[in-house]
Every structure is written in structure tokens, then in C-alpha cells.
Design a protein around this motif. Structure first.
Motif, PDB file in Angstrom:
ATOM      1  N   PHE A  34       5.068  24.718  31.614  1.00  0.00           N
ATOM      2  CA  PHE A  34       3.854  25.398  32.053  1.00  0.00           C
ATOM      3  C   PHE A  34       3.401  26.347  30.945  1.00  0.00           C
ATOM      4  O   PHE A  34       4.075  27.341  30.662  1.00  0.00           O
ATOM      5  CB  PHE A  34       4.099  26.180  33.347  1.00  0.00           C
ATOM      6  N   ALA A  35       2.291  26.025  30.299  1.00  0.00           N
ATOM      7  CA  ALA A  35       1.733  26.870  29.241  1.00  0.00           C
ATOM      8  C   ALA A  35       0.627  27.709  29.858  1.00  0.00           C
ATOM      9  O   ALA A  35      -0.351  27.174  30.395  1.00  0.00           O
ATOM     10  CB  ALA A  35       1.172  26.004  28.110  1.00  0.00           C
ATOM     11  N   ARG A  36       0.791  29.021  29.780  1.00  0.00           N
ATOM     12  CA  ARG A  36      -0.178  29.932  30.404  1.00  0.00           C
ATOM     13  C   ARG A  36      -0.978  30.633  29.307  1.00  0.00           C
ATOM     14  O   ARG A  36      -0.430  31.418  28.540  1.00  0.00           O
ATOM     15  CB  ARG A  36       0.538  30.935  31.305  1.00  0.00           C
TER      16      ARG A  36
ATOM     17  N   THR B  51       2.867  24.870  40.475  1.00  0.00           N
ATOM     18  CA  THR B  51       3.547  25.849  39.634  1.00  0.00           C
ATOM     19  C   THR B  51       4.814  26.371  40.308  1.00  0.00           C
ATOM     20  O   THR B  51       5.742  26.813  39.629  1.00  0.00           O
ATOM     21  CB  THR B  51       2.624  27.043  39.314  1.00  0.00           C
ATOM     22  N   ARG B  52       4.854  26.303  41.636  1.00  0.00           N
ATOM     23  CA  ARG B  52       6.065  26.734  42.355  1.00  0.00           C
ATOM     24  C   ARG B  52       7.004  25.561  42.611  1.00  0.00           C
ATOM     25  O   ARG B  52       8.219  25.715  42.566  1.00  0.00           O
ATOM     26  CB  ARG B  52       5.672  27.394  43.681  1.00  0.00           C
ATOM     27  N   VAL B  53       6.442  24.399  42.869  1.00  0.00           N
ATOM     28  CA  VAL B  53       7.263  23.238  43.223  1.00  0.00           C
ATOM     29  C   VAL B  53       8.057  22.722  42.028  1.00  0.00           C
ATOM     30  O   VAL B  53       9.245  22.395  42.143  1.00  0.00           O
ATOM     31  CB  VAL B  53       6.378  22.108  43.798  1.00  0.00           C
ATOM     32  N   LEU B  54       7.431  22.648  40.864  1.00  0.00           N
ATOM     33  CA  LEU B  54       8.065  22.027  39.693  1.00  0.00           C
ATOM     34  C   LEU B  54       8.591  23.033  38.673  1.00  0.00           C
ATOM     35  O   LEU B  54       9.105  22.623  37.626  1.00  0.00           O
ATOM     36  CB  LEU B  54       7.079  21.081  38.997  1.00  0.00           C
ATOM     37  N   ASP B  55       8.452  24.301  38.946  1.00  0.00           N
ATOM     38  CA  ASP B  55       8.905  25.318  37.990  1.00  0.00           C
ATOM     39  C   ASP B  55      10.405  25.181  37.731  1.00  0.00           C
ATOM     40  O   ASP B  55      11.202  25.088  38.662  1.00  0.00           O
ATOM     41  CB  ASP B  55       8.603  26.718  38.529  1.00  0.00           C
ATOM     42  N   GLY B  56      10.795  25.122  36.462  1.00  0.00           N
ATOM     43  CA  GLY B  56      12.205  25.054  36.100  1.00  0.00           C
ATOM     44  C   GLY B  56      12.728  23.648  35.858  1.00  0.00           C
ATOM     45  O   GLY B  56      13.865  23.491  35.403  1.00  0.00           O
ATOM     46  N   LEU B  57      11.929  22.612  36.129  1.00  0.00           N
ATOM     47  CA  LEU B  57      12.390  21.249  35.893  1.00  0.00           C
ATOM     48  C   LEU B  57      12.372  20.919  34.403  1.00  0.00           C
ATOM     49  O   LEU B  57      11.460  21.330  33.680  1.00  0.00           O
ATOM     50  CB  LEU B  57      11.509  20.238  36.640  1.00  0.00           C
TER      51      LEU B  57
ATOM     52  N   THR C 260       7.318  15.862  28.218  1.00  0.00           N
ATOM     53  CA  THR C 260       6.604  14.706  28.754  1.00  0.00           C
ATOM     54  C   THR C 260       5.401  15.128  29.586  1.00  0.00           C
ATOM     55  O   THR C 260       4.336  14.513  29.522  1.00  0.00           O
ATOM     56  CB  THR C 260       7.548  13.845  29.614  1.00  0.00           C
ATOM     57  N   ILE C 261       5.563  16.194  30.395  1.00  0.00           N
ATOM     58  CA  ILE C 261       4.463  16.704  31.219  1.00  0.00           C
ATOM     59  C   ILE C 261       4.248  18.169  30.877  1.00  0.00           C
ATOM     60  O   ILE C 261       5.186  18.968  30.898  1.00  0.00           O
ATOM     61  CB  ILE C 261       4.753  16.549  32.729  1.00  0.00           C
ATOM     62  N   VAL C 262       3.003  18.523  30.549  1.00  0.00           N
ATOM     63  CA  VAL C 262       2.653  19.907  30.232  1.00  0.00           C
ATOM     64  C   VAL C 262       1.459  20.320  31.080  1.00  0.00           C
ATOM     65  O   VAL C 262       0.486  19.570  31.216  1.00  0.00           O
ATOM     66  CB  VAL C 262       2.316  20.066  28.734  1.00  0.00           C
TER      67      VAL C 262
END
Length: 329
Positions: free
Chosen positions: A275-277, A264-270, A113-115
Motif C-alpha cells: 500500500f503506497a500512500r 486497506t484493512r482486509v489485505l494489510d500485511g499480506l 505483484t499487487i500495489v
């Protein structure tokens, strides 16, 4: 053959740059490769792959030759098969992923849903996100597209801008309009804008809204504050999809932290957030852009190492414990 050669034989010249020991000769419909056997065999595989890509409707450029050669040399598969159907086709031009990183990015947009698309300039972060938005609208998966970005100047102070409020903010949003006109018929775009089916607006206009049944793209997200990023993400409504793009190395905020760096730290792992790097390997502009990105990355790493060494030296001279290399934020 015309598509394979490219304007002024640019694509075959790119093959020679990819394998400097190989000489490429063209006579009619025949391509002859001369040079050391090992290099000729690699160049042969590359040319065969380029032919297969042309037959499948890929629009090739010099950067695609380098990318294709790198993928083949690394044994990561066949680009003609990896980069499948086009996302959007307009006026005979097909828009599709052109690197493995871009392919993963596009697949993540389909599955989440969010990227967040994070990477340097020229990696197609915004361009591919907008292509997916247009595709979703054409397939009636959403009823509208909302494109937004913060109105932050890139290191300049432009001062007073004449005209209406729309005239003042249009220069900041011009890249979004340009990409939109490339992916859709320019005659249709004004009608969609007038009807509200496509909306291009500064980030400040998002507060207080709930965005239902929409494909929302936030561009230049590195120039959002943490508060703006939280505000934007909480606008998500039912049946909507969000793509946030930015380059954390090009923050233009005068003061304070970047909302993209923090998120990137707050939502990482949800779940349902990806997160596409993207890296310099995914740059699809002029080949020099990738080298510029790498040069700046190397410079920044050396600068950070020097700062850390100076800090350690100061700590030792003052008798304090040496600074840690870990991220203690």
C-alpha cells in the motif's frame, strides 16, 4: 540556461517564491542571487541542483522547484540523484518520479505483484502506473496491458447516452486514453487496441476472466464496491502485475462502502501486496492543487472532531458511555 529559466523565466520566479527574501537576477549565462546570507546559500544550493537535474535530462516545472527545495531543506538527499532514469520517453518527453513518495511508489511496483496507490488528486498515481505498464510492455515483461475503471458518474446524472455500448462507456475511460496517447505514439495506440495488446474496458467486463501475462491497472478504485474489489483482485493470473489507484476522499458511490477503503484493512500485511500512500507533498500539478488538498484535509479533520464532540455530548446527556476515539470497525 533556456531549460533552467523556463518559459517567461517561470522556474527562476519559482525560486523567488521558494525563498521570498532572495532576489534572482539573470544576465546572459550568469545567475545572481541577492538577499540575506542564509537564504542566498539555500537558494544557491537549489539553483545548483536544478542545473544538475537539467543536465541529466529532467523536464522541470514550477512544482519541481518547490519539491526540490523541500527535499534539500529537509536533508533528504539530492533530487538529481534520487530521481534517476526515466520510466518512459516519448517525443523527447521523459516520465519519471518527481517526489520521494512517487519514487517509493514506483519502486513498490517493481518489487510487488499487487500495489495500491492511494492519495489525493495530482499525485501521479494513475499516470506513473500507466508509465510502468508501457515500460513493461516495451521490455516484453508482459504481453498486454489492461486498463480499467468503474463507470460511476461524479455526482451527476447524465441520463441516456446515445450510440453503441462503446460510445456510452468511452467518456468514463477517456482519461486512460489520454494518458496512453501521451506515453506512446498516437499512431501506434489504435493498432495495439485493435490487436488486443492494449485493452481499455469498464470494470464490469472483468468478471469471469483470468488475466495472465498482463499488466493491469484499476483506476478510480474508490468507486468500487467491496464485492467489485474482491472480484477484480481475484482475476490475477500467472505472470501478471496489478496496480490499483484511488483517492478515498473522493468517493462517488451513491450508497454503500468503498471497496478501496475496506481492502486497506482486509489485505494489510499480506506478502507481495503493498500500500503506497501519497500525500499533498507528492502533488505535481499546479502548486495551488497541493494547497487545495491540504485545505480540504484540514476541513474534514475539523468536521470529524466536531461530530465526535457532539456525539460525546449527546452520550453524556443520555447517560451512555462516551464514544471511543479508536477505530472499532
Amino acid at each position: 540556461m533556456v531549460q533552467l529559466l523556463g518559459p517567461q523565466d517561470r522556474l527562476l520566479k519559482a525560486v523567488e517564491r521558494q525563498y521570498p527574501a532572495v532576489r534572482v537576477l539573470v544576465r546572459g549565462n550568469e545567475v545572481t542571487l541577492e538577499g540575506p546570507r542564509a537564504d542566498v546559500e539555500r537558494a544557491h544550493v537549489l539553483v545548483d541542483e536544478l542545473v544538475a537535474m537539467v543536465r541529466k535530462g529532467h523536464d522541470l516545472g514550477a512544482a519541481d522547484v518547490a519539491t526540490t527545495g523541500r527535499i534539500l531543506d529537509n536533508g533528504q538527499g539530492h533530487p538529481a540523484d534520487l530521481f534517476g532514469t526515466a520510466i518512459v520517453t516519448n517525443k523527447g518527453k521523459s516520465i519519471r518520479a518527481k517526489t520521494l513518495g512517487q519514487k517509493s511508489y514506483v519502486e513498490a511496483i517493481d518489487e510487488n505483484t499487487i500495489v495500491f496507490g492511494i492519495g489525493p488528486a495530482g499525485t501521479g498515481k494513475t499516470y506513473l502506473a500507466m508509465a510502468k505498464a508501457v515500460q513493461a510492455l516495451q521490455r516484453r515483461e508482459v504481453s498486454r496491458i489492461i486498463l480499467t475503471r468503474p463507470a460511476v458518474e461524479a455526482g451527476e446524472r447524465l441520463g441516456f447516452l446515445p450510440g453503441t455500448l462503446t460510445d456510452k462507456i468511452d467518456p468514463y475511460l477517456r482519461p486512460l486514453y489520454d494518458a496512453l496517447n501521451e506515453m506512446m505514439d498516437p499512431e501506434v495506440v489504435p493498432k495495439l487496441l485493435a490487436a488486443g495488446t492494449v485493452e481499455v474496458a469498464p470494470l464490469a467486463y472483468m468478471r469471469g476472466r483470468t488475466l495472465n501475462d498482463a499488466f493491469v491497472v484499476l483506476d478510480e478504485a474508490q468507486n468500487t464496491t467491496p464485492e467489485q474489489m474482491k472480484m477484480f483482485l481475484t482475476r490475477l493470473g500467472f505472470g501478471s502485475k496489478m496496480v490499483v489507484t484511488g483517492d478515498v476522499t473522493q468517493v462517488d458511490l451513491p450508497t454503500g462502502a468503498s471497496g478501496l477503503q475496506l481492502v486497506t484493512r482486509v489485505l494489510d500485511g499480506l506478502d507481495d501486496i503493498h500500500f503506497a500512500r501519497l500525500t499533498s507533498d507528492d502533488v505535481v500539478r499546479h502548486t495551488l492543487v497541493a494547497r487545495i488538498v491540504d485545505a480540504y484535509t484540514k476541513f474534514d479533520a475539523e468536521k470529524q472532531a466536531q461530530q465526535f464532540a457532539r456525539q460525546q455530548k449527546r452520550d453524556q446527556e443520555s447517560g451512555r458511555p462516551a464514544a471511543s476515539t479508536g477505530d472499532e470497525r
